[in-house]
Design an enzyme around this catalytic site. Sequence first.
Site, PDB file in Angstrom:
ATOM      1  N   TYR A   1      34.678   4.919  55.703  1.00 57.89           N
ATOM      2  CA  TYR A   1      33.768   4.227  56.634  1.00 57.89           C
ATOM      3  C   TYR A   1      34.565   3.286  57.531  1.00 57.89           C
ATOM      4  O   TYR A   1      34.423   3.279  58.750  1.00 57.89           O
ATOM      5  CB  TYR A   1      32.705   3.452  55.852  1.00 57.89           C
ATOM      6  CG  TYR A   1      31.967   2.433  56.690  1.00 57.89           C
ATOM      7  CD1 TYR A   1      31.021   2.846  57.630  1.00 57.89           C
ATOM      8  CD2 TYR A   1      32.238   1.063  56.575  1.00 57.89           C
ATOM      9  CE1 TYR A   1      30.360   1.914  58.420  1.00 57.89           C
ATOM     10  CE2 TYR A   1      31.573   0.136  57.359  1.00 57.89           C
ATOM     11  CZ  TYR A   1      30.635   0.557  58.280  1.00 57.89           C
ATOM     12  OH  TYR A   1      29.988  -0.361  59.064  1.00 57.89           O
TER      13      TYR A   1
ATOM     14  N   LYS B   1      35.375   3.149  61.839  1.00 53.05           N
ATOM     15  CA  LYS B   1      35.213   2.034  62.794  1.00 53.05           C
ATOM     16  C   LYS B   1      36.534   1.770  63.524  1.00 53.05           C
ATOM     17  O   LYS B   1      36.553   1.573  64.744  1.00 53.05           O
ATOM     18  CB  LYS B   1      34.756   0.765  62.062  1.00 53.05           C
ATOM     19  CG  LYS B   1      33.353   0.849  61.485  1.00 53.05           C
ATOM     20  CD  LYS B   1      32.313   1.060  62.564  1.00 53.05           C
ATOM     21  CE  LYS B   1      30.907   1.196  62.013  1.00 53.05           C
ATOM     22  NZ  LYS B   1      29.920   1.641  62.996  1.00 53.05           N
TER      23      LYS B   1
ATOM     24  N   SER C   1      32.828  -3.464  62.867  1.00 50.76           N
ATOM     25  CA  SER C   1      32.607  -4.184  61.613  1.00 50.76           C
ATOM     26  C   SER C   1      33.823  -5.031  61.263  1.00 50.76           C
ATOM     27  O   SER C   1      34.963  -4.670  61.583  1.00 50.76           O
ATOM     28  CB  SER C   1      32.379  -3.156  60.502  1.00 50.76           C
ATOM     29  OG  SER C   1      32.488  -3.755  59.235  1.00 50.76           O
TER      30      SER C   1
END
Length: 334
Positions: A149, A153, A124
């Site tokens: 989050y 990643k 992302s």
Amino acid sequence: MNVLLTGGLGYIGSHTCVELLNAGHQAVIADNLCNAYGSVLDYIEQITGKRPIFYECDVQDRDAMERVFTENKIDAVIHFAGLKAVGESCRIPLAYYRNNLDSTLTLLETMERHGCKRLVFSSSATVYGPDNPVPYREDMPCHVATSPYGWTKAMIEQIIRDYVSANPDFSAVLLRYFNPVGAHESGLIGDDPNGVPNNLMPYIARVAGRQLEKLTVFGDDYDTPDGTCLRDYLHVVDLAKGHICALDYAAERTGVDAINLGTGNGVSVLELLHTFIRVNGVDVPYVIGGRRDGDLARCYANAEKAERVLHWKTEKTVEDMCRDSWNFIVKHSK
Ligand code: NAD
Ligand code: UD1
């Protein structure tokens, strides 16, 4: 090519599955349905005329993944499976670290046992963190994520890099998505978040559909042309096609490479909103509210590397994104 899509019934996975099948590849899906519906399989079949092999299982489950790889000769994996809501990840960080990291570790271990050496990973733009200037380039440092989050990643990118260092015949592509929106033109598959959406496009679409009363624009006092934040929205079908190019790229080489998938353009909240209203001829009531914690004024890609190495660039316009998002809501709410 026989491709395993972990999380393949989700928003991006289902669109990628359609493009894979249309390109003549075979698809195997492993999804635990924690954020997807089994009916998406029927829609994929309706669109493509082909039904992927489906395992309802958790990618963290070693035995289940062993069965997937034993029963199918998997040439390459696209790893979509993961939890993805930024705000939720701040409330339940352990669940995010457990799910996103464990699923990746179990997947890599299973691939290793079965000699599968090609991986495309859903990363992302969030890995660029708050400190890099736009447009984001793949060689910028990615050391500060802004949510659990985002950290998953960044950590998974590192895990894959370390694995490739130790296994130089492995090939991995880390795709850094910007803001995927839109839906398949059939209106059968699209972004269907549970509860009240956090992201802008599904929120606009639900206000237009009268399922929500009004949109709040989070801040119009940013240092941008109209004072609202700029994002790099790209159509999910363009994004899906990028995965087919990434699979081809991974087949040609070994090593690990990070590649942005975006348009390279920043579009403001108000531009997206007014385009949606114009192309769909609908009303979307809105108010200007305060800034949302953690939002950056600007986030968009330098999209040159994808064009150079993947021979991929976006084709669809902001109008297409707005039209297809609305078409999905109209068809879906029937
Ligand atoms: P999604 O939630 O629609 O799809 C993820 C799928 O993974 C779901 O079908 C879910 O049921 C499944 N899943 C989750 N954990 C699993 C597990 N442990 N085992 C098996 N299945 C599991 O999300 P999406 O928007 O399609 O995103 C796909 C990937 O792309 C995610 O990794 C996400 O973090 C990443 N990504 C998404 C965006 C975005 O804006 N949508 C942006 C950047 C990156
Ligand atoms: C968010 C995530 C990002 C993730 C991306 C795609 C954060 C901080 N970042 O990005 O990690 O990759 O989603 O899933 O959550 N907006 C409104 N009103 C709304 C909703 C959004 O004005 O009701 C604005 C936001 O302030 C932002 C823009 O719309 O400026 C886009 O928001 P959103 O769709 O949530 O995406 P991002 O914040 O870019």
